[in-house]
Design a protein around this motif. Structure first.
Motif, PDB file in Angstrom:
ATOM      1  N   ALA A 300      12.603   7.640   6.641  1.00  0.00           N
ATOM      2  CA  ALA A 300      12.669   6.324   5.979  1.00  0.00           C
ATOM      3  C   ALA A 300      11.770   6.227   4.754  1.00  0.00           C
ATOM      4  N   VAL A 301      10.923   7.220   4.519  1.00  0.00           N
ATOM      5  CA  VAL A 301       9.968   7.161   3.402  1.00  0.00           C
ATOM      6  C   VAL A 301      10.650   7.635   2.117  1.00  0.00           C
ATOM      7  N   ASN A 302      11.011   6.702   1.249  1.00  0.00           N
ATOM      8  CA  ASN A 302      11.724   7.051   0.015  1.00  0.00           C
ATOM      9  C   ASN A 302      10.872   7.883  -0.946  1.00  0.00           C
ATOM     10  N   ARG A 303       9.568   7.757  -0.825  1.00  0.00           N
ATOM     11  CA  ARG A 303       8.688   8.502  -1.723  1.00  0.00           C
ATOM     12  C   ARG A 303       8.740  10.011  -1.471  1.00  0.00           C
ATOM     13  N   PHE A 304       9.358  10.431  -0.349  1.00  0.00           N
ATOM     14  CA  PHE A 304       9.546  11.854  -0.107  1.00  0.00           C
ATOM     15  C   PHE A 304      10.697  12.428  -0.930  1.00  0.00           C
ATOM     16  N   GLY A 305      11.471  11.570  -1.596  1.00  0.00           N
ATOM     17  CA  GLY A 305      12.540  12.023  -2.481  1.00  0.00           C
ATOM     18  C   GLY A 305      13.776  12.461  -1.733  1.00  0.00           C
ATOM     19  N   THR A 306      14.521  13.388  -2.324  1.00  0.00           N
ATOM     20  CA  THR A 306      15.804  13.816  -1.755  1.00  0.00           C
ATOM     21  C   THR A 306      15.636  14.659  -0.494  1.00  0.00           C
ATOM     22  N   GLU A 307      14.422  15.059  -0.162  1.00  0.00           N
ATOM     23  CA  GLU A 307      14.186  15.886   1.019  1.00  0.00           C
ATOM     24  C   GLU A 307      13.898  15.072   2.277  1.00  0.00           C
ATOM     25  N   GLU A 308      13.963  13.742   2.168  1.00  0.00           N
ATOM     26  CA  GLU A 308      13.530  12.924   3.309  1.00  0.00           C
ATOM     27  C   GLU A 308      14.350  13.181   4.564  1.00  0.00           C
ATOM     28  N   TYR A 361      -2.835   6.971   8.163  1.00  0.00           N
ATOM     29  CA  TYR A 361      -3.313   7.072   6.787  1.00  0.00           C
ATOM     30  C   TYR A 361      -2.192   7.456   5.822  1.00  0.00           C
ATOM     31  N   ASN A 362      -1.137   8.142   6.337  1.00  0.00           N
ATOM     32  CA  ASN A 362      -0.124   8.748   5.470  1.00  0.00           C
ATOM     33  C   ASN A 362       1.218   8.013   5.439  1.00  0.00           C
ATOM     34  N   ILE A 363       1.637   7.432   6.574  1.00  0.00           N
ATOM     35  CA  ILE A 363       2.986   6.863   6.698  1.00  0.00           C
ATOM     36  C   ILE A 363       2.934   5.334   6.594  1.00  0.00           C
ATOM     37  N   PRO A 364       3.825   4.713   5.804  1.00  0.00           N
ATOM     38  CA  PRO A 364       3.846   3.247   5.683  1.00  0.00           C
ATOM     39  C   PRO A 364       4.057   2.563   7.030  1.00  0.00           C
ATOM     40  N   ASN A 365       3.439   1.406   7.193  1.00  0.00           N
ATOM     41  CA  ASN A 365       3.496   0.695   8.477  1.00  0.00           C
ATOM     42  C   ASN A 365       4.892   0.246   8.862  1.00  0.00           C
ATOM     43  N   ASP A 366       5.748  -0.040   7.872  1.00  0.00           N
ATOM     44  CA  ASP A 366       7.077  -0.563   8.189  1.00  0.00           C
ATOM     45  C   ASP A 366       8.117   0.544   8.371  1.00  0.00           C
ATOM     46  N   ALA A 367       7.701   1.814   8.333  1.00  0.00           N
ATOM     47  CA  ALA A 367       8.649   2.926   8.425  1.00  0.00           C
ATOM     48  C   ALA A 367       9.490   2.930   9.709  1.00  0.00           C
ATOM     49  N   PRO A 368       8.926   2.601  10.895  1.00  0.00           N
ATOM     50  CA  PRO A 368       9.752   2.656  12.117  1.00  0.00           C
ATOM     51  C   PRO A 368      10.885   1.642  12.138  1.00  0.00           C
ATOM     52  N   ILE A 369      10.743   0.547  11.414  1.00  0.00           N
ATOM     53  CA  ILE A 369      11.742  -0.528  11.464  1.00  0.00           C
ATOM     54  C   ILE A 369      12.401  -0.743  10.111  1.00  0.00           C
ATOM     55  N   ALA A 370      12.310   0.251   9.222  1.00  0.00           N
ATOM     56  CA  ALA A 370      12.894   0.126   7.896  1.00  0.00           C
ATOM     57  C   ALA A 370      14.419   0.084   7.984  1.00  0.00           C
ATOM     58  N   SER A 371      15.045  -0.544   6.997  1.00  0.00           N
ATOM     59  CA  SER A 371      16.499  -0.657   6.945  1.00  0.00           C
ATOM     60  C   SER A 371      17.117   0.661   6.473  1.00  0.00           C
ATOM     61  N   PHE A 372      18.433   0.643   6.292  1.00  0.00           N
ATOM     62  CA  PHE A 372      19.158   1.829   5.829  1.00  0.00           C
ATOM     63  C   PHE A 372      18.621   2.337   4.488  1.00  0.00           C
ATOM     64  N   GLU A 373      18.170   1.425   3.649  1.00  0.00           N
ATOM     65  CA  GLU A 373      17.660   1.811   2.326  1.00  0.00           C
ATOM     66  C   GLU A 373      16.305   2.496   2.400  1.00  0.00           C
ATOM     67  N   ARG A 378       3.634   2.205   0.638  1.00  0.00           N
ATOM     68  CA  ARG A 378       2.717   3.307   0.893  1.00  0.00           C
ATOM     69  C   ARG A 378       1.639   2.833   1.849  1.00  0.00           C
ATOM     70  N   ALA A 379       1.000   3.778   2.540  1.00  0.00           N
ATOM     71  CA  ALA A 379      -0.088   3.428   3.467  1.00  0.00           C
ATOM     72  C   ALA A 379      -1.399   3.418   2.676  1.00  0.00           C
ATOM     73  N   TYR A 380      -2.326   4.311   3.014  1.00  0.00           N
ATOM     74  CA  TYR A 380      -3.617   4.353   2.328  1.00  0.00           C
ATOM     75  C   TYR A 380      -3.701   5.512   1.340  1.00  0.00           C
ATOM     76  N   MET A 381      -2.554   6.176   1.142  1.00  0.00           N
ATOM     77  CA  MET A 381      -2.466   7.265   0.178  1.00  0.00           C
ATOM     78  C   MET A 381      -0.998   7.428  -0.175  1.00  0.00           C
ATOM     79  N   ASN A 382      -0.714   8.137  -1.251  1.00  0.00           N
ATOM     80  CA  ASN A 382       0.671   8.471  -1.536  1.00  0.00           C
ATOM     81  C   ASN A 382       1.180   9.399  -0.439  1.00  0.00           C
ATOM     82  N   PRO A 383       2.329   9.066   0.178  1.00  0.00           N
ATOM     83  CA  PRO A 383       2.815   9.871   1.303  1.00  0.00           C
ATOM     84  C   PRO A 383       2.899  11.355   0.963  1.00  0.00           C
TER      85      PRO A 383
END
Length: 483
Positions: A300-308, A361-373, A378-383
């Protein structure tokens, strides 16, 4: 004799005839190589582990990608949820553990694992062309099958071990089982690399392959043989007059089923099991997290790019590497019992606490319940992809510490009648996994990590207490064994 009993006996006879060729080949192999009873038991443990490796290459890969696949379905008539399915599976699993010792006592561990394996294959096949009704119906049936499967596995592990080999055998089995995380997710990584959307063709190709793998593992259960000590009893039963069997076998099986159920209920309220239940509860919570939630978070982390999406598979691979290294290493460590099981469990909880902090520290808090998009937060650092995958390894390594030692201590404490003990273990683990899959639909990542940290701390303390008293418990015998 009832029609149901008649059909059961004929079904069992049919299975015996169909596997006669397999057993003949195995007997020839054993005679040719003149395997000792100890070697035969080790062979059984390895075959048990290999069968589970094939089956769970399919099932654990399925669980790891289920929610991601579902959110990518084009079929608007499908309204299922991977988290809800897993909650149903583990909820039914927990309830079914009340009756699973009775089933294993009547049918036997080998046939129990085979039939359960067929239901695992059916559940995976549902994803080839999913419908909401078939998805949730299969979830119910696999919950029942899982209870029988794991109770039979614990029984098979114990009857092929003694107090000197139970630690080693637990480690061998666990390493082979968790190899499944490596192979299935390796395929997912390369098949979905660079993809931001999972097509219908991608989904069908993956789940047809996984269904075939599950069926291969299911049929491998027929290569497991009873230890030599059990052969005499089996021969005596098989040579009994047919008329006596017809009239008394149903009564005998019913008695065994009732006795197994009574032992399970009494075992729930013993001091040792109540303490170990806290540790087991923790394994259920973290099982949910690493097998279903964490992969979804990464995807769900879009900041990982096309490899997510491909990172989901890579995460599963490194969870598997952690499990394999932990199971193999701690299986070897258990050959020397001077240090006991506590140092391994202590190492496991420290590893998990480090993993929880890094994930927070690395994964955004809303990642488990994120929508399809997905999520752009970000959490406390760039993922960091590298840190996310390293945490996958830590989750697998810590999990192997807890599970190998729980299998070892249960086989040690309840070696005379292991099925009810392993049923209780899976009952507590599965009900906590069901609760965790349910709240995973709603809770932010930070709260899920906090719950695991608190339960893990108290689970470690309770395991220490049982381990310190384990030798005295076995020496004096327990009230449970006198049933």
């Amino acid at each position: 004799m009832s029609v149901f009993s008649f059909l059961c006996q004929n079904l069992k006879g049919s299975f015996k005839r169909k596997i006669e060729l397999l057993r003949t080949e195995e007997d020839n192999f054993l005679r040719k190589n003149k395997m000792s009873p100890k070697s035969k038991k080790l062979f059984n443990i390895i075959m048990l582990g290999v069968a589970f490796m094939f089956m769970f290459t399919a099932f654990q890969t399925c669980g790891n990608v289920a929610q991601t696949v579902i959110t990518n379905l084009n079929n608007t008539n499908f309204h299922g949820s991977g988290y809800t399915s897993m909650a149903i599976i583990y909820g039914v699993f927990s309830a079914s553990n009340l009756i699973s010792p009775s089933v294993v006592a009547v049918v036997g561990p080998q046939l129990s694992m085979f039939v359960s394996g067929l239901f695992y294959s059916i559940y995976i096949a549902v994803f080839i062309q999913p419908f909401t009704w078939s998805f949730y119906t299969a979830s119910v049936f696999i919950g029942i099958a899982a209870a029988v499967m794991w109770t039979a596995q614990g029984n098979c592990l114990t009857i092929n071990s003694d107090e000197n080999t139970i630690g080693r055998n637990s480690g061998i089995f666990w390493a082979l089982l968790q190899s499944s995380l490596f192979f299935g997710n390796l395929y997912i990584y390369f098949a979905w690399r660079g993809k931001t959307h999972i097509s219908e063709s991608d989904r069908r190709t993956v789940f047809i392959a996984l269904t075939i793998l599950s069926l291969v593992g299911t049929f491998l259960f027929f290569l497991i043989r009873k230890p030599e000590e059990s052969n005499t009893l089996e021969e005596e039963v098989s040579s009994t007059d047919e008329s006596i069997v017809d009239n008394s076998s149903v009564q005998s099986k019913a008695t065994r089923a009732v006795d197994a159920f009574k032992r399970s209920i009494k075992l729930y309220f013993t001091k040792e099991i109540l303490l170990l239940s806290v540790t087991t509860a923790y394994t259920g919570l973290e099982l949910t997290f690493f097998s279903g939630v964490y992969g979804t978070c990464i995807g769900a982390v879009n900041r990982f790019g096309t490899e997510e999406k491909s990172l989901i598979g890579l995460s599963g691979i490194f969870i598997g590497i952690g499990e394999i290294l932990g199971g193999g290493f701690f299986g070897l460590v258990n050959k020397d019992n001077r240090f006991g099981r506590n140092p391994v469990v202590m190492f496991g909880i420290v590893v998990h606490f480090v993993a929880f902090y890094l994930i927070f520290y690395n994964i955004p808090n809303d990642a488990p319940i994120a929508s399809f998009e997905g999520t752009d937060n970000r959490a406390y650092m760039n993922p960091s992809k590298e840190l996310a995958i390293f945490c996958s390894f830590l989750l697998g390594l810590g999990d192997s510490c807890f599970n190998t030692q729980l299998l070892s201590i249960l086989g040690f404490l309840y070696s005379e009648d292991s099925a009810p003990a392993f049923a209780v273990f899976k009952f507590v683990q599965s009900i906590c996994a069901a609760v965790a899959f349910f709240y995973s639909n709603y809770l932010l990542l930070q709260w899920q990590l906090l719950i695991m940290a608190v339960v893990g701390f108290f689970g470690t303390i309770s395991f220490f207490t049982v381990e310190w008293e384990a030798a005295a418990f076995v020496a004096r015998g327990s009230d449970y064994r006198s049933i």
